[in-house]
Design an enzyme around this catalytic site. Sequence first.
Site, PDB file in Angstrom:
ATOM      1  CD  GLU A 256      -1.662   2.269   1.956  1.00 58.53           C
ATOM      2  OE1 GLU A 256      -1.166   3.237   1.319  1.00 58.53           O
ATOM      3  OE2 GLU A 256      -1.865   2.283   3.176  1.00 58.53           O
ATOM      4  CB  CYS A 295      -1.053   6.994   1.987  1.00 56.56           C
ATOM      5  SG  CYS A 295      -2.347   6.149   2.911  1.00 56.56           S
TER       6      CYS A 295
END
Length: 680
Positions: A256, A295
Amino acid sequence: MIKVQSFIQGKWLTEGAETDLISAVTNEPVAQMIEADIDYKSALEYAREVGGPKLREMTIHERAFKIKFLGQYLMERKEKYYEISTHTGATRADSWIDIEGGIITAFGISSKSRRYLSDLPWHVEGDTERLSRQGTFMGQHICVPKHGVAVHINAFNFPIWGMLEKMAPAIISGMPVIVKPAPTGSYLSWEVFKDIIESGILPEGSVQYIAADKPGDLLDHLISQDSVAFTGSALTGKKLKSHPNIIANSIQFNLEADSLNCSILGEDVTPDMEEFDLFIKEVAREMTVKTGQKCTAIRRTIVPEHLEDEVVEALKTRLEKTTIGDPAQKETRMGPLASSLQAERFEEQLQELSEITDTVYLADGDQKNAFTNPRVLVCHQPMQVDAVHRLEAFGPMTTVMPYKNTQEAIEIANKANGSLVGSLFTADDEIAHTVTMGCAPYHGRFMVINRNSAGESTGHGSPIASLVHGGPGHAGGGEELGGARSVLHNMQRIALQGSPTTLRNIVKQHIKGAETRESDKHPFQKYFEELEIGEAFTTEKRTVTEKDVEEFADLSGDHFYAHTDPEAAARSLFGKIVAHGYFVLSATAGLFVHPDEGPVMLNYGLENLRFVAPVFPGDTIQAKLILKRKNVRQQKKDDPFPFGVVYWDVEVTNQDDVLVAEYTILTLMKRKNKLPIDEK
């Protein structure tokens, strides 16, 4: 001062090289990381040989309850975490995302697991697959715990959330965990981990913690049953994913990575519309929450070209209200970056971007140590300048990108080659459809906001426990969260083949077509513990009459022609009057219920109802209940006694043994005995 130590093979390692961990606010040491000489091979073997077997002894629901009770334990200590969290540069609101957001995520995964997964050490997934004409050879998918270790390498920006959102599903799946956080801010994750150990809730060997800059030769000793989950930069993630041992043993690796996420202002929106204000608010919030260190933050702000100036001015006006300073102060809306090193990297990244964009807003203020200020950039030709879709500055910034039409907005959004999340603000659902379908292949999550949904929206940048988190391409190609899916990500899916009875005896759940045994007494008169998988009850028979159909039509108000008009029914699919499906369902209940008081408490609902053949007046129906599976439910304070949920397959046949209806009914059944979960 906090001493961040490794917890390996059930022991804290108190000796090793000491490194100061610096407060993002004061630029002074707030903790020390003690980097011990760790035998990673032995640590992995300990997890596999001690933690793994203890977890696999429990059912999925028992493991999920462990996570629930652990979440309650940590929530009681949250204020301590808030106090420490300020040193990471996080305001109270920022810390809520990390601390309570992380714990709530663990709660959510626990709840979904207990609702949707089997109360067995493994999960029986989906329906059976008939593989032969006579039904003597069947297929069934199940998901079983791996005999390995889940290694979690976490980023610095969410020390608690990042740890718990990975740990919870791994533990519930039956895999022990080794946590390796980034050193920056690790004093916060360590404090939570220390409480996890002190709680004594998880079995021995379930979790270990690495306090180190780099994980040594850890990856060298992984085997095919192990897995790695990494959150962080795409560059580091790809480096780890290409480790020779990861490749050689085909070790599961979930990546990720940070991505250049976008938010799009629909071309239908004008500055006087609510959607315009909502868009500006969301972009500004994503720039400043966690000082832009998410993120999922909005790095690219895609707007109609005729609204470029209005958007920039509106962002300036809103950002001017952002109070920057000590995150411990209530009036502060944005703290520093996580460290001076992150501030240096942010400036370097901005310098690269400045060569291909114009800086149209830079907030006033002293930038020293880890403190910085929000920036708004503009790229006037986003279709031609590819670098603006690759370079990410990890901090409080966004780049405004004008588009000519909706199709160009989609193309700009997708030029990042994969994102964790995109969002669209529009009042036009046709535009919403076009943009969503155009962007969907390149995004892991897509949020569409208008004035109707904004009030309860969880926001562009918030991963939700019940929804998948991840994205294709640059975002890593991985997938986390997603409710019960997050648990199954950590398990091995296997396709079983065999006779129905054999499969039933393997998976400990009834398989359609398996042999059954008639109950020695009515099953509704048995306690939860007394009921056995495959136990059956065959009812008496009932002949359906024309009067039954007429009276049910009057009682229910369902006078559909197929049940009440002989002439019209003759032209129907059935060719004559047919009984209501729900009459068959109701009559079946009358056949299998027991009138007397007993352990059965109530009908909890039904699933997968199918009326597979018509029932005509004059037909005789009979039902068979087969105990499919059982789930223990926790006795709560208001419950007068403990109970469980029992799933019964119901087969309704006619006088020719033709199946006319099938479904699964759920009943709540009293338990004789309390369990440890009932005492929490």
